[in-house]
Motif scaffolding. Structure first.
Motif, PDB file in Angstrom:
ATOM      1  N   LEU A 144       0.833  -1.207   0.000  1.00 35.06           N
ATOM      2  CA  LEU A 144       0.000   0.000   0.000  1.00 35.06           C
ATOM      3  C   LEU A 144       0.864   1.252   0.000  1.00 35.06           C
ATOM      4  N   TYR A 145       1.846   1.297   0.886  1.00 33.45           N
ATOM      5  CA  TYR A 145       2.687   2.486   0.998  1.00 33.45           C
ATOM      6  C   TYR A 145       3.449   2.759  -0.302  1.00 33.45           C
ATOM      7  N   GLU A 146       3.984   1.705  -0.900  1.00 32.13           N
ATOM      8  CA  GLU A 146       4.724   1.885  -2.150  1.00 32.13           C
ATOM      9  C   GLU A 146       3.795   2.299  -3.286  1.00 32.13           C
ATOM     10  N   LYS A 147       2.580   1.763  -3.299  1.00 34.82           N
ATOM     11  CA  LYS A 147       1.581   2.139  -4.311  1.00 34.82           C
ATOM     12  C   LYS A 147       1.263   3.625  -4.241  1.00 34.82           C
ATOM     13  N   LEU A 148       1.254   4.180  -3.023  1.00 34.09           N
ATOM     14  CA  LEU A 148       0.936   5.594  -2.843  1.00 34.09           C
ATOM     15  C   LEU A 148       2.167   6.500  -2.934  1.00 34.09           C
ATOM     16  N   GLY A 149       3.299   5.944  -3.340  1.00 34.26           N
ATOM     17  CA  GLY A 149       4.470   6.769  -3.628  1.00 34.26           C
ATOM     18  C   GLY A 149       5.520   6.864  -2.535  1.00 34.26           C
ATOM     19  N   GLY A 173       9.213   7.260   3.445  1.00 34.18           N
ATOM     20  CA  GLY A 173       8.897   8.679   3.403  1.00 34.18           C
ATOM     21  C   GLY A 173       8.472   9.113   2.019  1.00 34.18           C
ATOM     22  N   ILE A 174       7.762  10.219   1.968  1.00 33.14           N
ATOM     23  CA  ILE A 174       7.375  10.845   0.708  1.00 33.14           C
ATOM     24  C   ILE A 174       7.436  12.355   0.895  1.00 33.14           C
ATOM     25  N   LEU A 175       7.956  13.045  -0.106  1.00 28.85           N
ATOM     26  CA  LEU A 175       8.052  14.498  -0.093  1.00 28.85           C
ATOM     27  C   LEU A 175       6.891  15.102  -0.874  1.00 28.85           C
ATOM     28  N   ARG A 176       6.568  16.331  -0.554  1.00 29.96           N
ATOM     29  CA  ARG A 176       5.467  17.012  -1.247  1.00 29.96           C
ATOM     30  C   ARG A 176       5.703  16.997  -2.762  1.00 29.96           C
ATOM     31  N   SER A 177       6.915  17.271  -3.206  1.00 31.04           N
ATOM     32  CA  SER A 177       7.193  17.305  -4.653  1.00 31.04           C
ATOM     33  C   SER A 177       6.937  15.937  -5.291  1.00 31.04           C
ATOM     34  N   GLU A 178       7.243  14.867  -4.600  1.00 32.72           N
ATOM     35  CA  GLU A 178       6.975  13.523  -5.121  1.00 32.72           C
ATOM     36  C   GLU A 178       5.473  13.271  -5.193  1.00 32.72           C
ATOM     37  N   TRP A 179       4.757  13.690  -4.166  1.00 31.16           N
ATOM     38  CA  TRP A 179       3.301  13.563  -4.132  1.00 31.16           C
ATOM     39  C   TRP A 179       2.690  14.301  -5.319  1.00 31.16           C
ATOM     40  N   GLU A 180       3.089  15.550  -5.517  1.00 38.14           N
ATOM     41  CA  GLU A 180       2.533  16.359  -6.599  1.00 38.14           C
ATOM     42  C   GLU A 180       2.851  15.760  -7.965  1.00 38.14           C
ATOM     43  N   ASN A 182       3.404  12.580  -8.606  1.00 38.83           N
ATOM     44  CA  ASN A 182       2.602  11.361  -8.735  1.00 38.83           C
ATOM     45  C   ASN A 182       1.141  11.676  -9.064  1.00 38.83           C
ATOM     46  N   ILE A 183       0.597  12.739  -8.456  1.00 40.52           N
ATOM     47  CA  ILE A 183      -0.795  13.121  -8.701  1.00 40.52           C
ATOM     48  C   ILE A 183      -0.925  13.595 -10.153  1.00 40.52           C
ATOM     49  N   LYS A 184      -0.047  14.499 -10.563  1.00 39.62           N
ATOM     50  CA  LYS A 184      -0.121  15.049 -11.936  1.00 39.62           C
ATOM     51  C   LYS A 184       0.139  13.972 -12.965  1.00 39.62           C
ATOM     52  N   GLY A 185       1.047  13.064 -12.650  1.00 39.05           N
ATOM     53  CA  GLY A 185       1.378  11.984 -13.595  1.00 39.05           C
ATOM     54  C   GLY A 185       0.368  10.859 -13.603  1.00 39.05           C
ATOM     55  N   GLY A 186      -0.580  10.909 -12.660  1.00 35.56           N
ATOM     56  CA  GLY A 186      -1.623   9.896 -12.626  1.00 35.56           C
ATOM     57  C   GLY A 186      -1.174   8.552 -12.066  1.00 35.56           C
ATOM     58  N   THR A 187      -0.002   8.522 -11.426  1.00 33.86           N
ATOM     59  CA  THR A 187       0.462   7.234 -10.883  1.00 33.86           C
ATOM     60  C   THR A 187      -0.243   6.872  -9.581  1.00 33.86           C
ATOM     61  N   ILE A 188      -0.855   7.870  -8.908  1.00 37.17           N
ATOM     62  CA  ILE A 188      -1.671   7.578  -7.734  1.00 37.17           C
ATOM     63  C   ILE A 188      -2.945   8.395  -7.816  1.00 37.17           C
ATOM     64  N   SER A 189      -3.995   7.860  -7.265  1.00 35.64           N
ATOM     65  CA  SER A 189      -5.280   8.567  -7.217  1.00 35.64           C
ATOM     66  C   SER A 189      -6.109   7.966  -6.103  1.00 35.64           C
ATOM     67  N   LYS A 190      -7.193   8.659  -5.776  1.00 36.30           N
ATOM     68  CA  LYS A 190      -8.113   8.170  -4.746  1.00 36.30           C
ATOM     69  C   LYS A 190      -8.626   6.835  -5.190  1.00 36.30           C
TER      70      LYS A 190
END
Length: 190
Positions: A144-149, A173-180, A182-190
């Motif tokens: 789960l954690y790896e799936k969410l970045g 760990g995950i940084l804000r820049s990695e989160w953003e 991943n969101i923009k790239g569509g690799t993670i979503s709700k």
């Protein structure tokens, strides 16, 4: 202005933790499977009074927050999530999640719950970094954690002793820049 609901997903809603949720929390704190995956301390059962005290300490704290994970369909509490060890000056926090109701484990609510918690952390609390620890035997959580970045950043070797065996504990760990990204790239979503 369109305001998105940071605490609502398709299956779950994060809400404040209410005193009416204590019986569920007490049930989970008497479930050895839940305890051995949720916490690193010995799996001591706890009663509602002990848990109420801990929840109230969290509510009064400036470096912790707790959410109830509610299944949207029936508004039943199925788990808890939140942050601890928030260092406001550094923009860092440790996230936690536990799905207490057995029938909801492994069906996507953990992913949605953690996603919403992370989204709240980055977008509402303005965090720069979110981290967590996980025991090496908890393979579903690691997936789960790896799936969410989250990225594995370190290993506390032989940190946990359970049933005569020593297990590693991993730091993710995950940084804000990695989160953003991943969101923009569509690799993670709700």
């Amino acid at each position: 202005m369109l305001v998105k609901d940071l605490l609502k997903g398709s299956k779950i809603t994060l809400t404040s933790f209410k005193d009416t949720h204590l019986p569920s929390l007490e049930k989970w704190y008497n479930d050895i499977y839940f305890l051995r995956n949720f916490d690193m301390i010995p799996a001591f059962p706890k009663n509602a009074q002990e848990l109420s005290s801990a929840v109230n300490d969290t509510r009064r704290s400036s470096d912790k927050c707790i959410f109830a994970i509610n299944y949207t369909e029936d508004e039943k509490i199925i788990g808890i999530t939140g942050f601890e060890n928030i260092l406001w000056n550094n923009g860092t926090a440790t996230v936690y999640i536990g799905i207490g109701e057995k029938k909801y484990r492994g069906c996507g609510v953990g992913s949605e719950s953690l996603y919403l918690t992370m989204e709240f952390g980055f977008e509402e609390l303005n965090l720069h970094r979110i981290q967590l620890t996980v025991i090496s035997y908890n393979k579903p959580a690691i997936g789960l954690y790896e799936k969410l970045g989250f990225k594995k950043e370190g290993t506390y070797r032989q940190f946990i002793y359970r049933d005569g065996i020593r297990y590693d504990m991993y730091l993710y760990g995950i940084l804000r820049s990695e989160w953003e990204t991943n969101i923009k790239g569509g690799t993670i979503s709700k």
